[in-house]
Write an enzyme that holds these catalytic residues in place. Structure first.
Site, PDB file in Angstrom:
ATOM      1  N   TYR A  57       0.831  -1.214   0.000  1.00  0.00           N
ATOM      2  CA  TYR A  57       0.000   0.000   0.000  1.00  0.00           C
ATOM      3  C   TYR A  57       0.870   1.272   0.000  1.00  0.00           C
ATOM      4  CZ  TYR A  57      -3.532  -3.366   1.681  1.00  0.00           C
ATOM      5  OH  TYR A  57      -4.346  -4.451   1.857  1.00  0.00           O
ATOM      6  N   HIS A 118       1.306 -11.712   2.275  1.00  0.00           N
ATOM      7  CA  HIS A 118       0.188 -11.068   1.575  1.00  0.00           C
ATOM      8  C   HIS A 118      -0.505 -12.024   0.596  1.00  0.00           C
ATOM      9  CE1 HIS A 118      -1.245  -6.790   0.353  1.00  0.00           C
ATOM     10  NE2 HIS A 118      -2.211  -7.656   0.152  1.00  0.00           N
TER      11      HIS A 118
HETATM   12  N1  LIG Z   1      -5.203  -8.998   1.828  1.00  0.00           N
HETATM   13  C1  LIG Z   1      -5.549  -8.499   0.659  1.00  0.00           C
HETATM   14  O1  LIG Z   1      -5.171  -9.000  -0.413  1.00  0.00           O
HETATM   15  C2  LIG Z   1      -6.428  -7.293   0.627  1.00  0.00           C
HETATM   16  C3  LIG Z   1      -7.067  -6.905  -0.559  1.00  0.00           C
HETATM   17  C4  LIG Z   1      -7.899  -5.775  -0.550  1.00  0.00           C
HETATM   18  C5  LIG Z   1      -8.078  -5.054   0.631  1.00  0.00           C
HETATM   19  N2  LIG Z   1      -7.403  -5.434   1.773  1.00  0.00           N
HETATM   20  C6  LIG Z   1      -7.588  -4.678   3.047  1.00  0.00           C
HETATM   21  O2  LIG Z   1      -8.974  -4.666   3.355  1.00  0.00           O
HETATM   22  C7  LIG Z   1      -9.421  -3.315   3.532  1.00  0.00           C
HETATM   23  C8  LIG Z   1     -10.881  -3.185   3.112  1.00  0.00           C
HETATM   24  O3  LIG Z   1     -11.050  -3.532   1.750  1.00  0.00           O
HETATM   25  P1  LIG Z   1     -11.287  -2.421   0.618  1.00  0.00           P
HETATM   26  O4  LIG Z   1     -10.748  -1.131   1.111  1.00  0.00           O
HETATM   27  O5  LIG Z   1     -10.763  -2.944  -0.652  1.00  0.00           O
HETATM   28  O6  LIG Z   1     -12.853  -2.387   0.449  1.00  0.00           O
HETATM   29  P2  LIG Z   1     -14.132  -2.188   1.413  1.00  0.00           P
HETATM   30  O7  LIG Z   1     -13.714  -1.760   2.772  1.00  0.00           O
HETATM   31  O8  LIG Z   1     -14.958  -3.389   1.274  1.00  0.00           O
HETATM   32  O9  LIG Z   1     -14.896  -1.046   0.649  1.00  0.00           O
HETATM   33  C9  LIG Z   1     -14.490   0.277   0.654  1.00  0.00           C
HETATM   34  C10 LIG Z   1     -15.627   1.091   0.050  1.00  0.00           C
HETATM   35  O10 LIG Z   1     -16.794   0.935   0.844  1.00  0.00           O
HETATM   36  C11 LIG Z   1     -17.360   2.193   1.111  1.00  0.00           C
HETATM   37  N3  LIG Z   1     -17.955   2.148   2.450  1.00  0.00           N
HETATM   38  C12 LIG Z   1     -17.348   1.858   3.626  1.00  0.00           C
HETATM   39  N4  LIG Z   1     -18.215   1.905   4.638  1.00  0.00           N
HETATM   40  C13 LIG Z   1     -19.414   2.244   4.103  1.00  0.00           C
HETATM   41  C14 LIG Z   1     -20.704   2.466   4.649  1.00  0.00           C
HETATM   42  N5  LIG Z   1     -20.948   2.349   5.951  1.00  0.00           N
HETATM   43  N6  LIG Z   1     -21.710   2.800   3.793  1.00  0.00           N
HETATM   44  C15 LIG Z   1     -21.486   2.929   2.468  1.00  0.00           C
HETATM   45  N7  LIG Z   1     -20.289   2.723   1.894  1.00  0.00           N
HETATM   46  C16 LIG Z   1     -19.252   2.392   2.708  1.00  0.00           C
HETATM   47  C17 LIG Z   1     -16.219   3.185   1.026  1.00  0.00           C
HETATM   48  O11 LIG Z   1     -16.692   4.419   0.562  1.00  0.00           O
HETATM   49  P3  LIG Z   1     -16.539   5.773   1.466  1.00  0.00           P
HETATM   50  O12 LIG Z   1     -15.070   6.042   1.553  1.00  0.00           O
HETATM   51  O13 LIG Z   1     -17.277   6.775   0.679  1.00  0.00           O
HETATM   52  O14 LIG Z   1     -17.166   5.466   2.795  1.00  0.00           O
HETATM   53  C18 LIG Z   1     -15.307   2.548  -0.018  1.00  0.00           C
HETATM   54  O15 LIG Z   1     -15.665   2.997  -1.310  1.00  0.00           O
HETATM   55  C19 LIG Z   1      -8.427  -2.526   2.650  1.00  0.00           C
HETATM   56  O16 LIG Z   1      -8.445  -1.144   2.913  1.00  0.00           O
HETATM   57  C20 LIG Z   1      -7.137  -3.217   2.976  1.00  0.00           C
HETATM   58  O17 LIG Z   1      -6.642  -2.761   4.207  1.00  0.00           O
HETATM   59  C21 LIG Z   1      -6.613  -6.547   1.788  1.00  0.00           C
END
Ligand SMILES: NC(=O)c1ccc[n+]([C@@H]2O[C@H](COP(=O)([O-])OP(=O)(O)OC[C@H]3O[C@@H](n4cnc5c(N)ncnc54)[C@H](OP(=O)(O)O)[C@@H]3O)[C@@H](O)[C@H]2O)c1
Length: 268
Positions: A57, A118
């Site tokens: 990241y 990862h």
């Molecule tokens: N291990 C891996 O390979 C891997 C892969 C991907 C991600 N990750 C980790 O997992 C974390 C979460 O995954 P992600 O960031 O990809 O996706 P996510 O958390 O599933 O989705 C993020 C999206 O959801 C929206 N959101 C969040 N809360 C909300 C709510 N209460 N109501 C409406 N919309 C909402 C956010 O918009 P707003 O900003 O407008 O609220 C953003 O656009 C990452 O940040 C990272 O740390 C790990």
């Protein structure tokens, strides 16, 4: 925030914040680093203590600085980072050691709560070397828990052939587009805690169903899906740049879904 015990006896909050677009132009994963950690500051001020970053990241240092600047005691946080599966980081054991030391420097800490592979490393010998170094760092007290991410059942079985420390966590994609139920069941049976990334990736159609369910509890679709996951034993790390959403997500843990609603969500 409710916590859950890992297989090594340590505890982790059931809900934390992702960070993969924090500190970047346009909140874009691939955006230029701009040092804007206001979303993380907001999350910490609101009470988030589990923070999920990764070397890929590119924001470990900004996360570390923000945590430090919060003035909140280090031991109140649970910091996760992840080592990429590429040679630059895992070529040999010495490279892995340098990578971990750099994470410790970036995060401005003496210890990291959770260090994950990862992704599986194609070359089994390199993966064995990386895991052995993670175990070495647990021995030194510089890493508290080690785990994996994006591992299948067969990846885990291979790792367990040489691991002397069982992975504490497998961080995997789990959301209403694919719950990954077979893997989740296996992990829970094996006492490897599943942690869901991408938990908010939910279609409009599914959001409508979840909103309807939420009406009985005074909760919105996002709160319902987060509660569904934690109620079945999965840690969640939703990421938001919007304080209102961050607050809603944090307030997803103060109610219980009925068995019928749990079944209905599982069928999505
Ligand atoms: N291990 C891996 O390979 C891997 C892969 C991907 C991600 N990750 C980790 O997992 C974390 C979460 O995954 P992600 O960031 O990809 O996706 P996510 O958390 O599933 O989705 C993020 C999206 O959801 C929206 N959101 C969040 N809360 C909300 C709510 N209460 N109501 C409406 N919309 C909402 C956010 O918009 P707003 O900003 O407008 O609220 C953003 O656009 C990452 O940040 C990272 O740390 C790990």
């Amino acid at each position: 925030m409710e916590k859950v015990r890992l297989n090594n006896g340590l505890s982790i909050p059931y809900l934390g914040t992702g960070t993969n677009t924090y500190g970047k132009e346009n909140n874009d994963y691939n955006g230029e680093l701009n040092g804007d950690f206001s979303a993380l500051i907001s999350a910490i001020n609101m009470g988030y203590r589990l923070i999920d970053t990764a070397i890929s990241y590119r924001n470990e240092a900004g996360v570390g600085e923000t945590v430090k600047d919060s003035g909140i005691a280090r031991e109140d946080f649970f910091l996760t980072t992840k080592i990429p599966n590429t040679d630059e980081y895992v070529k040999d054991k010495e490279t892995v050691r340098q990578t971990i030391e750099q994470s410790l420097t970036n995060l401005q800490t003496d210890y990291i709560d959770l260090y994950l592979l990862h992704r599986p490393i194609d070359d089994e010998e390199k993966q064995k070397g990386a895991w052995e170094v993670l175990e070495e760092y647990v021995g030194k007290g510089k890493i508290k828990s080690i785990g994996v991410s994006n591992f299948t059942i067969s990846d885990i079985k291979k790792l367990e052939q040489y691991a002397t420390i069982k992975p504490a966590i497998n961080q995997i994609e789990s959301n209403s587009s694919g719950w990954n139920n077979d893997l989740v069941k296996y992990l829970l049976k094996e006492d490897i805690r599943p942690q869901a990334w991408g938990p908010m990736k939910v279609s409009d159609e599914h959001q409508d169903v979840l909103s309807k369910i939420g009406e009985s509890y005074g909760k919105n679709w996002a709160q319902v899906i987060l509660r569904y996951q934690t109620q079945r034993g999965i840690i969640v790390i939703p990421k938001s740049h919007n304080p209102e959403n961050q607050k809603a997500n944090l307030e997803s843990q103060d109610f219980l879904l009925s068995e019928e609603h749990m079944r209905q969500i599982d069928q999505l």
